[in-house]
Design a protein around this motif. Structure first.
Motif, PDB file in Angstrom:
ATOM      1  N   PRO A   1      31.980  89.488  53.479  1.00 53.05           N
ATOM      2  CA  PRO A   1      32.868  90.338  52.663  1.00 53.05           C
ATOM      3  C   PRO A   1      34.079  89.599  52.109  1.00 53.05           C
ATOM      4  O   PRO A   1      34.652  90.021  51.103  1.00 53.05           O
ATOM      5  CB  PRO A   1      33.284  91.440  53.639  1.00 53.05           C
ATOM      6  N   GLY A   2      34.477  88.494  52.722  1.00 55.40           N
ATOM      7  CA  GLY A   2      35.634  87.758  52.235  1.00 55.40           C
ATOM      8  C   GLY A   2      35.308  86.708  51.192  1.00 55.40           C
ATOM      9  O   GLY A   2      36.219  86.083  50.650  1.00 55.40           O
ATOM     10  N   ALA A   3      34.023  86.483  50.906  1.00 52.90           N
ATOM     11  CA  ALA A   3      33.635  85.445  49.951  1.00 52.90           C
ATOM     12  C   ALA A   3      33.858  85.926  48.516  1.00 52.90           C
ATOM     13  O   ALA A   3      33.751  87.113  48.218  1.00 52.90           O
ATOM     14  CB  ALA A   3      32.174  85.049  50.148  1.00 52.90           C
ATOM     15  N   VAL A   4      34.165  84.985  47.642  1.00 50.53           N
ATOM     16  CA  VAL A   4      34.328  85.275  46.222  1.00 50.53           C
ATOM     17  C   VAL A   4      32.939  85.326  45.590  1.00 50.53           C
ATOM     18  O   VAL A   4      32.185  84.352  45.641  1.00 50.53           O
ATOM     19  CB  VAL A   4      35.188  84.206  45.526  1.00 50.53           C
ATOM     20  N   GLN A   5      32.597  86.458  44.994  1.00 50.52           N
ATOM     21  CA  GLN A   5      31.307  86.613  44.353  1.00 50.52           C
ATOM     22  C   GLN A   5      31.440  86.300  42.870  1.00 50.52           C
ATOM     23  O   GLN A   5      32.336  86.804  42.196  1.00 50.52           O
ATOM     24  CB  GLN A   5      30.764  88.021  44.561  1.00 50.52           C
ATOM     25  N   VAL A   6      30.509  85.482  42.369  1.00 48.21           N
ATOM     26  CA  VAL A   6      30.537  85.034  40.976  1.00 48.21           C
ATOM     27  C   VAL A   6      29.250  85.499  40.311  1.00 48.21           C
ATOM     28  O   VAL A   6      28.153  85.115  40.724  1.00 48.21           O
ATOM     29  CB  VAL A   6      30.662  83.499  40.878  1.00 48.21           C
TER      30      VAL A   6
END
Length: 557
Positions: A226-231
């Motif tokens: 949930p803390g990852a940056v989604q691209v």
């Protein structure tokens, strides 16, 4: 083993061995060797021993010498273990850096076979190995892949996620790629949010995840990292826009045709320079393929079936049926239902139009020689090859068949037509072609294309808004101008083009990932490249690309 090159040095005998004798029978070189060390360590307790119990001979296959198979016959000693607490009383000395216990070949031979197996697979690898003097079967190479040691992947910071087709139409898998090192991290069967979340939970160091816009990837990343940056991948953004444009332009088919017709007028096409029109014979189009009637009949029947399908789809749509139910009842795809349900008129039947041919530059000369009485395809082929023709004689033969067909009708082939130039050909451009023109950079459009788009946009305000907003969004994607996204979304939602309103609504559902996709440099390009490599590996497997083999070769690629 894959981290070393078995061909770094020339063929030499391992340092632990001493050559006692050589024998050659014409097909096989046998090297008789023995060990030189005065003592050996017990494999259990590690205590050295000098008391020899006995000797035996091990036979090991080795790398070939000048294409000749080599076999090592090693004289191995057995020792007593004098350590009172050791469970083993007698042990055989170990041939470290030469081979493993119970192995039937040397370590460098195993390494060479692994290199061949991972590069070419079973069948192709076995053929190469035989040429190199390595006698090995395809099954043995596949076993080398299964038994090879693969190191654990390093910690991943930027991850690319996508699905691929393991079997066409009925099975899918998930591929994970390290976007910084451009290496496949993992491969597993199935494509679900749960499997992606489990993998991310086992690798907490992931900070960036590049993905497509599917719900599966989005939900999996939200649950696992949930803390990852989604691209959001930029290619998928443009692809979604193009598909929406095509569906929108299908409903503007009349405007597309009128804009093309107003540009072409009623002028007839000119013949090729040098076309022959002698003896007052009226011009007759040259057929370069099948006779027109053989194309017209089946095309008419196909169009009748399309019209019936359109009627069924429209009737069910107006009755309130869902797209999924309509597709099942009519027996077609959901994309066809989406396309046909909005058409107020039956889909028009495309007219037959001759395509450009590689023979077009040589038609005047061929017509002249035909009218002079030359009927040999081989002779005419040789003559036009001297004039620059580089294709087969079969094409010339088909042309001469059309000439004979014309003469059988009592007419003389005297005119060579040509296909229309430019990308806006015919009186009814397709939605796919016009969507491509909407996406194309302004400086890459030809003069004819620019005039067509100006006429088209002037005829319909919604089409003008769609093209303007498409150009703006494509520029944002190419230049990574994510700071302009909010303003663009506002303009799209306020425009008169329904396709842009719908597209903007979809972007807002995944706004953070879309904004990152238009700002960050990460993309799914490397992932798509490895998916292409996966397809190549599967084809090299000759039907022996089970998932364990495919995964091992992909991780080692």
């Amino acid at each position: 083993m894959l981290g070393t090159n078995p061909y770094d040095a020339n063929f030499t005998i391992p340092e632990q061995l001493r050559v006692d004798a050589l024998s050659f029978d014409g097909d096989l070189l046998t090297i008789h060797t023995s060990t030189e060390r005065p003592a050996a360590e017990c494999p259990l307790c590690g205590q050295p021993s000098r008391r020899v119990h006995g000797r035996y001979t091990r036979t090991l296959a080795d790398l070939p010498w000048c294409g000749t198979p080599v076999r090592l016959r090693v004289r191995v000693r057995k020792f007593f273990c004098d350590e009172a607490t050791c469970e083993r009383r007698i042990f055989a000395e170990r041939l470290e850096e030469v081979t493993h216990s119970f192995a039937r070949g040397t370590d460098r031979l195993r390494g060479a076979l692994e290199w061949i197996a991972f590069a070419l697979g079973g069948e192709a690898g076995a053929r190469l190995a035989r040429e190199l003097g390595l006698l090995v079967s395809p099954d043995t190479l596949l076993n080398r892949i299964r038994g090879a040691f693969l190191a654990d992947p390093e910690e991943v910071r930027a991850l690319g996620v996508d699905d691929f087709g393991f079997r066409k139409g009925n099975a899918s898998g998930t591929i994970l790629v390290d976007l910084e090192r451009h290496r496949v991290v993992d491969l597993f069967e199935g494509h679900s949010a749960g499997s992606i979340a489990r993998w991310l939970g086992q690798h907490p160091g992931v900070e960036v995840v590049s993905r497509d816009r599917s719900n599966v990837c989005r939900e999996g990343v939200n649950a696992g990292a949930p803390g990852a940056v989604q691209v959001a991948d930029r290619w998928h953004l443009l692809r979604s826009l193009v598909l929406g444009l095509e569906e929108f332009l299908l409903r503007k088919r009349t405007a597309l045709g009128k804009a093309a017709a107003s540009g072409t007028g009623s002028e007839e096409e000119d013949g090729l320079p040098g076309s022959i029109d002698d003896d007052g014979v009226s011009p007759l189009s040259v057929r370069l393929g099948r006779p027109y009637g053989s194309i017209e009949g089946p095309a008419h029947k196909r169009h009748e079936r399309l019209v019936e399908r359109w009627k069924d789809i429209r009737r069910l749509h107006l009755a309130g049926a869902s797209v999924k139910d309509i597709a099942e009842w009519v027996g077609t795809s959901q994309s066809t239902v989406y396309r046909y349900r909005e058409l107020s008129e039956p889909p028009p039947r495309p007219g037959y139009r001759r395509r450009a041919s590689v023979l077009d530059p040589y038609l005047p000369y061929l017509l002249k020689r035909w009218n002079e009485g030359c009927r040999s395809a081989k002779r005419l082929h040789a003559e036009i090859r001297e004039r620059g023709y580089r294709h087969s004689v079969d094409t010339v033969n088909r042309l001469l068949s059309s000439f004979r067909h014309t003469e059988q009708q009592g007419k003389k082939p005297s005119h060579a037509p040509r296909a229309k130039k430019g990308s806006i050909a015919g009186a009814s451009p397709t939605a796919k072609n016009v969507a491509a023109l909407f996406m194309r950079r302004e400086e890459m459009l030809s003069g004819e294309q620019k005039e067509y788009l100006e006429r088209l946009c002037a005829s319909d305000a919604a089409l003008a808004d769609a093209r303007r907003l498409t150009q703006d969004f494509a520029k944002m994607v190419r230049s990574l101008e994510g700071e302009k996204l909010d303003r663009w979304l506002g303009e799209a939602e306020a425009s008169g083009a329904s396709v842009m309103e719908k597209f903007a609504t979809g972007l807002r559902k995944d706004l953070s990932a879309v904004r990152a996709g238009l700002t960050e440099e990460w993309s799914n390009g490397p992932v798509e490249g490895f998916i292409t490599k996966l397809k190549l590996i599967k084809r090299q497997g000759y039907g022996r690309a089970n998932f364990d083999l495919l995964r091992a070769r992909a991780l080692a690629a």
